[in-house]
Scaffold this motif. Structure first.
Motif, PDB file in Angstrom:
ATOM      1  N   LEU A  32      24.507  34.203 -16.835  1.00  0.00           N
ATOM      2  CA  LEU A  32      25.351  35.347 -16.527  1.00  0.00           C
ATOM      3  C   LEU A  32      26.729  34.850 -16.113  1.00  0.00           C
ATOM      4  O   LEU A  32      26.864  33.772 -15.522  1.00  0.00           O
ATOM      5  N   LYS A  33      27.730  35.683 -16.400  1.00  0.00           N
ATOM      6  CA  LYS A  33      29.109  35.348 -16.044  1.00  0.00           C
ATOM      7  C   LYS A  33      29.701  36.482 -15.218  1.00  0.00           C
ATOM      8  O   LYS A  33      29.573  37.656 -15.575  1.00  0.00           O
ATOM      9  N   VAL A  34      30.344  36.141 -14.097  1.00  0.00           N
ATOM     10  CA  VAL A  34      30.944  37.137 -13.214  1.00  0.00           C
ATOM     11  C   VAL A  34      32.280  37.610 -13.787  1.00  0.00           C
ATOM     12  O   VAL A  34      33.083  36.799 -14.262  1.00  0.00           O
ATOM     13  N   VAL A  35      32.516  38.928 -13.722  1.00  0.00           N
ATOM     14  CA  VAL A  35      33.789  39.508 -14.153  1.00  0.00           C
ATOM     15  C   VAL A  35      34.345  40.370 -13.019  1.00  0.00           C
ATOM     16  O   VAL A  35      33.672  40.600 -12.014  1.00  0.00           O
ATOM     17  N   LEU A  36      35.582  40.823 -13.181  1.00  0.00           N
ATOM     18  CA  LEU A  36      36.251  41.673 -12.188  1.00  0.00           C
ATOM     19  C   LEU A  36      36.274  41.004 -10.815  1.00  0.00           C
ATOM     20  O   LEU A  36      36.101  41.658  -9.780  1.00  0.00           O
ATOM     21  N   GLU A  37      36.509  39.707 -10.801  1.00  0.00           N
ATOM     22  CA  GLU A  37      36.497  38.962  -9.538  1.00  0.00           C
ATOM     23  C   GLU A  37      37.658  39.330  -8.620  1.00  0.00           C
ATOM     24  O   GLU A  37      37.614  39.059  -7.416  1.00  0.00           O
ATOM     25  N   ASP A  38      38.712  39.933  -9.171  1.00  0.00           N
ATOM     26  CA  ASP A  38      39.860  40.326  -8.355  1.00  0.00           C
ATOM     27  C   ASP A  38      39.632  41.657  -7.641  1.00  0.00           C
ATOM     28  O   ASP A  38      40.484  42.097  -6.866  1.00  0.00           O
ATOM     29  N   TYR A  39      38.496  42.305  -7.910  1.00  0.00           N
ATOM     30  CA  TYR A  39      38.209  43.613  -7.314  1.00  0.00           C
ATOM     31  C   TYR A  39      37.013  43.470  -6.370  1.00  0.00           C
ATOM     32  O   TYR A  39      35.963  42.946  -6.747  1.00  0.00           O
ATOM     33  N   THR A  40      37.180  43.953  -5.169  1.00  0.00           N
ATOM     34  CA  THR A  40      36.151  43.790  -4.136  1.00  0.00           C
ATOM     35  C   THR A  40      35.205  44.979  -4.103  1.00  0.00           C
ATOM     36  O   THR A  40      35.642  46.134  -4.117  1.00  0.00           O
ATOM     37  N   SER A  41      33.917  44.678  -4.043  1.00  0.00           N
ATOM     38  CA  SER A  41      32.895  45.710  -3.863  1.00  0.00           C
ATOM     39  C   SER A  41      32.321  45.591  -2.457  1.00  0.00           C
ATOM     40  O   SER A  41      32.321  44.502  -1.877  1.00  0.00           O
ATOM     41  N   PRO A  42      31.852  46.703  -1.885  1.00  0.00           N
ATOM     42  CA  PRO A  42      31.279  46.621  -0.531  1.00  0.00           C
ATOM     43  C   PRO A  42      30.055  45.722  -0.524  1.00  0.00           C
ATOM     44  O   PRO A  42      29.248  45.756  -1.459  1.00  0.00           O
ATOM     45  N   PRO A  43      29.882  44.886   0.485  1.00  0.00           N
ATOM     46  CA  PRO A  43      28.709  44.006   0.534  1.00  0.00           C
ATOM     47  C   PRO A  43      27.434  44.809   0.749  1.00  0.00           C
ATOM     48  O   PRO A  43      27.469  45.943   1.229  1.00  0.00           O
ATOM     49  N   LEU A  44      26.335  44.213   0.374  1.00  0.00           N
ATOM     50  CA  LEU A  44      25.025  44.831   0.590  1.00  0.00           C
ATOM     51  C   LEU A  44      24.459  44.282   1.898  1.00  0.00           C
ATOM     52  O   LEU A  44      24.154  43.095   2.011  1.00  0.00           O
ATOM     53  N   ASP A  45      24.347  45.156   2.895  1.00  0.00           N
ATOM     54  CA  ASP A  45      23.846  44.733   4.196  1.00  0.00           C
ATOM     55  C   ASP A  45      22.322  44.648   4.203  1.00  0.00           C
ATOM     56  O   ASP A  45      21.631  45.431   3.547  1.00  0.00           O
ATOM     57  N   VAL A  46      21.824  43.680   4.943  1.00  0.00           N
ATOM     58  CA  VAL A  46      20.382  43.517   5.149  1.00  0.00           C
ATOM     59  C   VAL A  46      20.087  43.862   6.608  1.00  0.00           C
ATOM     60  O   VAL A  46      20.651  43.242   7.522  1.00  0.00           O
ATOM     61  N   HIS A  47      19.246  44.865   6.821  1.00  0.00           N
ATOM     62  CA  HIS A  47      18.912  45.313   8.176  1.00  0.00           C
ATOM     63  C   HIS A  47      17.429  45.109   8.469  1.00  0.00           C
ATOM     64  O   HIS A  47      16.587  45.178   7.567  1.00  0.00           O
ATOM     65  N   ALA A  48      17.144  44.892   9.732  1.00  0.00           N
ATOM     66  CA  ALA A  48      15.775  45.005  10.231  1.00  0.00           C
ATOM     67  C   ALA A  48      15.701  46.301  11.014  1.00  0.00           C
ATOM     68  O   ALA A  48      16.538  46.551  11.887  1.00  0.00           O
ATOM     69  N   VAL A  49      14.748  47.144  10.704  1.00  0.00           N
ATOM     70  CA  VAL A  49      14.578  48.396  11.437  1.00  0.00           C
ATOM     71  C   VAL A  49      13.197  48.402  12.080  1.00  0.00           C
ATOM     72  O   VAL A  49      12.249  47.805  11.574  1.00  0.00           O
ATOM     73  N   TYR A  50      13.101  49.082  13.213  1.00  0.00           N
ATOM     74  CA  TYR A  50      11.844  49.126  13.941  1.00  0.00           C
ATOM     75  C   TYR A  50      11.772  50.443  14.687  1.00  0.00           C
ATOM     76  O   TYR A  50      12.789  51.098  14.906  1.00  0.00           O
ATOM     77  N   PRO A  51      10.563  50.876  15.061  1.00  0.00           N
ATOM     78  CA  PRO A  51      10.415  52.172  15.730  1.00  0.00           C
ATOM     79  C   PRO A  51      11.233  52.236  17.004  1.00  0.00           C
ATOM     80  O   PRO A  51      11.526  51.225  17.627  1.00  0.00           O
ATOM     81  N   HIS A  52      11.583  53.440  17.382  1.00  0.00           N
ATOM     82  CA  HIS A  52      12.413  53.678  18.567  1.00  0.00           C
ATOM     83  C   HIS A  52      11.646  53.261  19.814  1.00  0.00           C
ATOM     84  O   HIS A  52      10.821  53.994  20.333  1.00  0.00           O
ATOM     85  N   ARG A  53      11.913  52.046  20.276  1.00  0.00           N
ATOM     86  CA  ARG A  53      11.218  51.537  21.452  1.00  0.00           C
ATOM     87  C   ARG A  53      12.220  50.909  22.414  1.00  0.00           C
ATOM     88  O   ARG A  53      13.166  50.247  22.002  1.00  0.00           O
ATOM     89  N   LYS A  54      11.976  51.097  23.693  1.00  0.00           N
ATOM     90  CA  LYS A  54      12.863  50.509  24.684  1.00  0.00           C
ATOM     91  C   LYS A  54      12.574  49.026  24.861  1.00  0.00           C
ATOM     92  O   LYS A  54      13.463  48.222  25.117  1.00  0.00           O
TER      93      LYS A  54
END
Length: 303
Positions: free
Chosen positions: A253-275
């Motif tokens: 694969l070859k990357v194109v449109l390198e001069d244009y920025t896309s929003p990053p993909l965030d990685v989250h950990a989520v857990y139940p509402h606990r104190k």
């Protein structure tokens, strides 16, 4: 009989949909599970389950009681955590949910290394696109990609991965190379539904991020099918570097449109509402954050 134990048996039987299944989850006999349910029904003066020889279902009262039992058991767990600070060393069972690609690669490698460090811990890992209801499914921590929609959960950002637009050299030979994001409207763009917004790729401009409507010959709810299609010259993809990094490195694969920025993909950990967070959850998130910070922007791990 201990009421809290009976409540726990009731929750497990309800989730399993059978006395045998609930008993198996708790490593007790079916007869003992039945005694616990009968004990609760005697205390409450009502049936919690509709029983036939072939099926088991909650009564209306049972469904309401299930929800309250889950909350009570969760509060008891939090109370114990407050008193004991849930020990300093991770132990017991940790249930993790993770999306298919990152779950089968980076998260799996991190889990293996984490288990080497903590010998008193057992991990159940569920690979699924959506974690569903964490409390109902007994998930301690779920890994999610992209924007968070459920505000009832606590979340911790672990890492971010750059999104890149890329295609195969063969595709570019046949269809040309897009010079601006607007050119994508004339290209076959293979869409990953898991990255919002659907059918729209975002690029940063003077007024913020602008969405470009895209379409192509293939769409999927996970990344690998469209990555493979892109490698085979069927179109362009916008995917995180941890997914396409190896293909880019190998020239597939070859990357194109390198001069244009896309929003990053965030990685989250989520857990139940606990104190209070258990040591196993807190330690795993700390470990995973450090692990991912050095890897999600790199090619998918193969070691």
């Amino acid at each position: 009989m201990d009421k809290l134990t009976s409540m726990n048996v009731f929750v497990r039987v309800a989730k399993a949909g059978s006395f045998a299944g609930g008993a198996r989850d708790l490593d007790i006999s079916r007869a003992m599970a039945t005694k616990h349910i009968m004990h609760l029904e005697g205390l409450l003066g009502t049936r919690l389950f509709n029983r036939t020889t072939r099926s088991l279902s909650l009564t209306d009262v049972g469904a309401s009681y299930l929800e309250r039992c889950q909350q009570v058991l969760l509060e008891v767990e939090e109370m114990e955590a407050a008193v004991t600070h849930l020990q300093t060393e991770p132990r017991g069972l940790l249930r993790i949910s993770a999306p298919p690609v990152i779950g089968s690669t980076h998260i799996s490698h991190a889990v293996s290394e984490f288990l080497k460090i903590h010998s008193d811990l057992t991990i159940e890992m569920i690979i699924q696109s959506s974690p569903g209801d964490l409390v109902d499914e007994g998930i301690d921590v779920a890994i999610l990609l992209g924007a968070l929609d459920d505000t009832s959960m606590f979340a911790r950002k672990l890492a971010s991965s750059s999104l890149v637009v890329c295609g195969s050299p063969d595709y570019f030979e046949r269809h040309g190379v897009p010079q601006t994001p607007e050119d994508l409207e004339n290209h076959s763009c293979l869409v990953n539904w898991a990255i919002a917004p659907r059918n729209k790729w975002l690029f940063k401009g003077e007024a913020g991020y602008t969405g470009i409507n895209v379409s192509g010959r293939m769409q999927a709810n996970v990344a690998d099918p469209i990555r493979i299609a892109a490698v085979n010259g069927l179109g362009l993809v916008m995917l995180p570097t941890y997914i396409v990094g190896r293909d880019i490195e190998k020239g597939r694969l070859k990357v194109v449109l390198e001069d244009y920025t896309s929003p990053p993909l965030d990685v989250h950990a989520v857990y139940p509402h606990r104190k209070y967070l258990s040591a196993k959850v807190r330690s795993f998130m700390d470990f995973l954050q450090e692990w991912l910070e050095h890897r999600v922007s790199l090619p998918v791990a193969t070691e």
